[in-house]
Enzyme design. Structure first.
Site, PDB file in Angstrom:
ATOM      1  N   ASN A   6      65.291  52.413 -26.306  1.00  0.00           N
ATOM      2  CA  ASN A   6      66.128  51.309 -26.146  1.00  0.00           C
ATOM      3  C   ASN A   6      65.348  50.702 -27.554  1.00  0.00           C
ATOM      4  O   ASN A   6      64.846  49.842 -27.337  1.00  0.00           O
ATOM      5  CB  ASN A   6      64.942  50.747 -25.537  1.00  0.00           C
ATOM      6  CG  ASN A   6      65.267  49.588 -24.717  1.00  0.00           C
ATOM      7  OD1 ASN A   6      66.641  48.811 -25.105  1.00  0.00           O
ATOM      8  ND2 ASN A   6      65.347  48.549 -23.773  1.00  0.00           N
ATOM      9  N   TRP A   7      66.745  49.860 -28.162  1.00  0.00           N
ATOM     10  CA  TRP A   7      66.126  49.064 -29.063  1.00  0.00           C
ATOM     11  C   TRP A   7      66.660  47.715 -29.383  1.00  0.00           C
ATOM     12  O   TRP A   7      66.585  46.910 -29.498  1.00  0.00           O
ATOM     13  CB  TRP A   7      67.564  49.704 -30.185  1.00  0.00           C
ATOM     14  CG  TRP A   7      67.359  51.144 -30.787  1.00  0.00           C
ATOM     15  CD1 TRP A   7      66.069  51.749 -31.304  1.00  0.00           C
ATOM     16  CD2 TRP A   7      68.184  51.859 -31.998  1.00  0.00           C
ATOM     17  NE1 TRP A   7      66.550  52.966 -31.716  1.00  0.00           N
ATOM     18  CE2 TRP A   7      67.327  52.770 -31.711  1.00  0.00           C
ATOM     19  CE3 TRP A   7      69.557  51.123 -32.881  1.00  0.00           C
ATOM     20  CZ2 TRP A   7      67.785  53.781 -33.079  1.00  0.00           C
ATOM     21  CZ3 TRP A   7      70.130  52.180 -32.973  1.00  0.00           C
ATOM     22  CH2 TRP A   7      69.389  53.585 -33.663  1.00  0.00           C
ATOM     23  N   LYS A   8      66.551  47.499 -27.648  1.00  0.00           N
ATOM     24  CA  LYS A   8      66.835  46.447 -27.067  1.00  0.00           C
ATOM     25  C   LYS A   8      67.807  45.154 -28.362  1.00  0.00           C
ATOM     26  O   LYS A   8      69.344  45.674 -29.033  1.00  0.00           O
ATOM     27  CB  LYS A   8      65.808  45.269 -26.939  1.00  0.00           C
ATOM     28  CG  LYS A   8      64.555  46.389 -26.570  1.00  0.00           C
ATOM     29  CD  LYS A   8      62.943  45.955 -26.008  1.00  0.00           C
ATOM     30  CE  LYS A   8      63.035  46.839 -25.057  1.00  0.00           C
ATOM     31  NZ  LYS A   8      61.167  45.856 -24.718  1.00  0.00           N
ATOM     32  N   HIS A 102      66.562  46.276 -16.218  1.00  0.00           N
ATOM     33  CA  HIS A 102      65.717  46.084 -16.794  1.00  0.00           C
ATOM     34  C   HIS A 102      64.636  44.838 -17.434  1.00  0.00           C
ATOM     35  O   HIS A 102      65.126  44.120 -16.462  1.00  0.00           O
ATOM     36  CB  HIS A 102      65.780  46.663 -18.530  1.00  0.00           C
ATOM     37  CG  HIS A 102      65.172  46.578 -19.642  1.00  0.00           C
ATOM     38  ND1 HIS A 102      64.060  45.047 -20.023  1.00  0.00           N
ATOM     39  CD2 HIS A 102      64.738  48.149 -20.565  1.00  0.00           C
ATOM     40  CE1 HIS A 102      63.019  45.687 -20.819  1.00  0.00           C
ATOM     41  NE2 HIS A 102      62.994  46.772 -20.872  1.00  0.00           N
ATOM     42  N   GLU A 104      62.974  42.786 -18.517  1.00  0.00           N
ATOM     43  CA  GLU A 104      63.836  41.417 -19.677  1.00  0.00           C
ATOM     44  C   GLU A 104      65.693  41.277 -18.724  1.00  0.00           C
ATOM     45  O   GLU A 104      65.504  39.967 -18.827  1.00  0.00           O
ATOM     46  CB  GLU A 104      64.080  41.639 -20.912  1.00  0.00           C
ATOM     47  CG  GLU A 104      62.971  41.921 -21.175  1.00  0.00           C
ATOM     48  CD  GLU A 104      62.495  43.209 -22.552  1.00  0.00           C
ATOM     49  OE1 GLU A 104      63.316  43.667 -23.017  1.00  0.00           O
ATOM     50  OE2 GLU A 104      61.741  43.508 -22.868  1.00  0.00           O
ATOM     51  N   GLU A 174      58.365  50.970 -15.474  1.00  0.00           N
ATOM     52  CA  GLU A 174      58.145  50.174 -16.577  1.00  0.00           C
ATOM     53  C   GLU A 174      57.074  48.517 -15.941  1.00  0.00           C
ATOM     54  O   GLU A 174      57.652  48.082 -15.944  1.00  0.00           O
ATOM     55  CB  GLU A 174      58.985  49.929 -17.971  1.00  0.00           C
ATOM     56  CG  GLU A 174      59.741  50.593 -18.441  1.00  0.00           C
ATOM     57  CD  GLU A 174      60.529  50.191 -19.301  1.00  0.00           C
ATOM     58  OE1 GLU A 174      60.252  51.005 -20.292  1.00  0.00           O
ATOM     59  OE2 GLU A 174      60.991  49.458 -19.400  1.00  0.00           O
ATOM     60  N   GLY A 180      55.742  45.866 -24.857  1.00  0.00           N
ATOM     61  CA  GLY A 180      55.442  45.150 -25.930  1.00  0.00           C
ATOM     62  C   GLY A 180      53.886  44.781 -25.973  1.00  0.00           C
ATOM     63  O   GLY A 180      53.813  44.016 -26.648  1.00  0.00           O
ATOM     64  N   SER A 220      54.181  50.488 -23.783  1.00  0.00           N
ATOM     65  CA  SER A 220      53.644  50.580 -25.179  1.00  0.00           C
ATOM     66  C   SER A 220      53.666  52.416 -25.524  1.00  0.00           C
ATOM     67  O   SER A 220      52.389  52.803 -25.337  1.00  0.00           O
ATOM     68  CB  SER A 220      51.994  50.117 -25.271  1.00  0.00           C
ATOM     69  OG  SER A 220      52.780  48.561 -24.873  1.00  0.00           O
ATOM     70  N   GLY A 241      60.727  51.077 -26.634  1.00  0.00           N
ATOM     71  CA  GLY A 241      60.779  50.257 -26.802  1.00  0.00           C
ATOM     72  C   GLY A 241      60.712  50.040 -28.575  1.00  0.00           C
ATOM     73  O   GLY A 241      61.232  50.850 -29.640  1.00  0.00           O
ATOM     74  N   GLY A 242      59.565  48.972 -28.847  1.00  0.00           N
ATOM     75  CA  GLY A 242      59.188  48.563 -30.413  1.00  0.00           C
ATOM     76  C   GLY A 242      58.994  49.681 -31.181  1.00  0.00           C
ATOM     77  O   GLY A 242      59.287  50.286 -32.003  1.00  0.00           O
TER      78      GLY A 242
HETATM   79  P1  13P Z   1      57.784  48.684 -25.996  1.00  0.00           P
HETATM   80  O1  13P Z   1      57.724  50.188 -25.756  1.00  0.00           O
HETATM   81  O2  13P Z   1      58.426  47.848 -26.781  1.00  0.00           O
HETATM   82  O3  13P Z   1      56.235  48.543 -24.961  1.00  0.00           O
HETATM   83  O4  13P Z   1      59.274  48.058 -24.734  1.00  0.00           O
HETATM   84  C1  13P Z   1      58.915  49.198 -23.781  1.00  0.00           C
HETATM   85  C2  13P Z   1      60.127  48.645 -22.923  1.00  0.00           C
HETATM   86  O5  13P Z   1      60.672  47.607 -22.933  1.00  0.00           O
HETATM   87  C3  13P Z   1      61.774  49.977 -22.765  1.00  0.00           C
HETATM   88  O6  13P Z   1      61.994  49.361 -22.584  1.00  0.00           O
END
Ligand code: 13P
Length: 262
Positions: A6-8, A102, A104, A174, A180, A220, A241-242
């Site tokens: 997920n590159w957000k 998600h 967010e 999640e 994050g 994470s 994510g990250g």
């Molecule tokens: P991180 O891997 O950066 O914690 O993010 C998780 C996430 O929100 C994937 O959708």
């Protein structure tokens, strides 16, 4: 296993092109070399909308084990919804998966279980698999409400979804406090919630359907913890994510999954 990047809201189209070229050149040969003892792994890359087409050009026709995903959609068919993107537009671009609900989206853009439910139906009618995110905040965990929150999210998101449709959905657990933060949930915390999700699905549908729905962990996930998390019984993959934004880090996660026991 399935690992979803997920590159957000990161990477311009040019950066997305460079990153996906690097991932495809290294991962495609590895993903196709799976033996009986090693884990099979499908990879899904979910860039921002503006990069979908460019990334698709790089993935296609190289390898069906790396698929294209989107980060959201609108449930309406093509209509006057300025700024939104419909499921049939994504399907036409070759999008195979979409991340829905998600945290967010829930926190910043008024997403709720009812809108997720409509989005799931739109995705499935366009042959796009839905990755449905669920999870609790730290306050909810401390109050002992994890199961209540997860149960409500699943029941409301899956309202009116048949079992034939449900097996085209994936669930991503999640926990908000692990996103994050560099503080992933522990193996026992993950297994406890994944097993609970499986039991909710089993009650809602049946045992066989519940075992067919893949349950991913997100929050994470890094190269350092991927191998241990991959060993957890009810973990069928990751939503990253990250660490998916940096070629070497994401490749290391995939390599950890590929080398975990089948
Ligand atoms: P991180 O891997 O950066 O914690 O993010 C998780 C996430 O929100 C994937 O959708």
């Amino acid at each position: 296993m399935i690992v979803v990047a997920n590159w957000k809201m990161f990477h311009t189209p040019s950066q997305a092109e460079m990153l996906s070229k690097s991932l495809v050149s290294t991962l495609s040969p590895k993903l196709s070399q799976v033996t009986n003892d090693s884990q099979a792994c499908e990879v899904v890359i979910c860039p921002p909308y503006v990069s979908l087409e460019r990334v698709k050009t790089i993935l296609s026709p190289a390898d069906s084990s790396i698929r294209l995903g989107a980060q959201d959609l609108h449930w309406e068919e093509q209509s006057a919804r300025t700024g939104k993107v419909s499921a049939d537009m994504l399907a036409d671009l070759g999008v195979a998966y979409v991340i829905l609900g998600h945290s967010e989206q829930r926190e910043y853009f008024h997403e709720n279980n009812s809108s997720v439910n409509k989005k799931i139906k739109a995705a499935l009618s366009n042959n796009i698999k839905a990755i449905i995110c669920v999870g609790e905040s730290i306050e909810q965990r401390e109050m002992g409400k994890v199961n209540d929150i997860i149960n409500k999210q699943i029941l409301e998101c899956f309202l009116g979804i048949s079992k034939e449709e449900a097996i085209k959905c994936l669930i991503a657990y999640e926990p908000l406090w692990a996103i994050g933060t560099a503080k992933a949930a522990t193996s026992s915390e993950v297994q406890e919630v994944h097993a609970y999700i499986r039991s909710v699905l089993s009650d809602l549908y049946d045992h066989e359907t519940a075992t067919k729905i893949q349950i991913l962990y997100g929050g994470s996930v890094k190269e350092e913890n991927a191998a241990d998390l991959a060993l957890i019984r009810d973990v069928d993959g990751f939503l990253v994510g990250g660490a998916s934004l940096v070629a070497e880090k994401f490749k290391a996660i995939i390599m950890a999954v590929l080398s975990s026991p089948a």
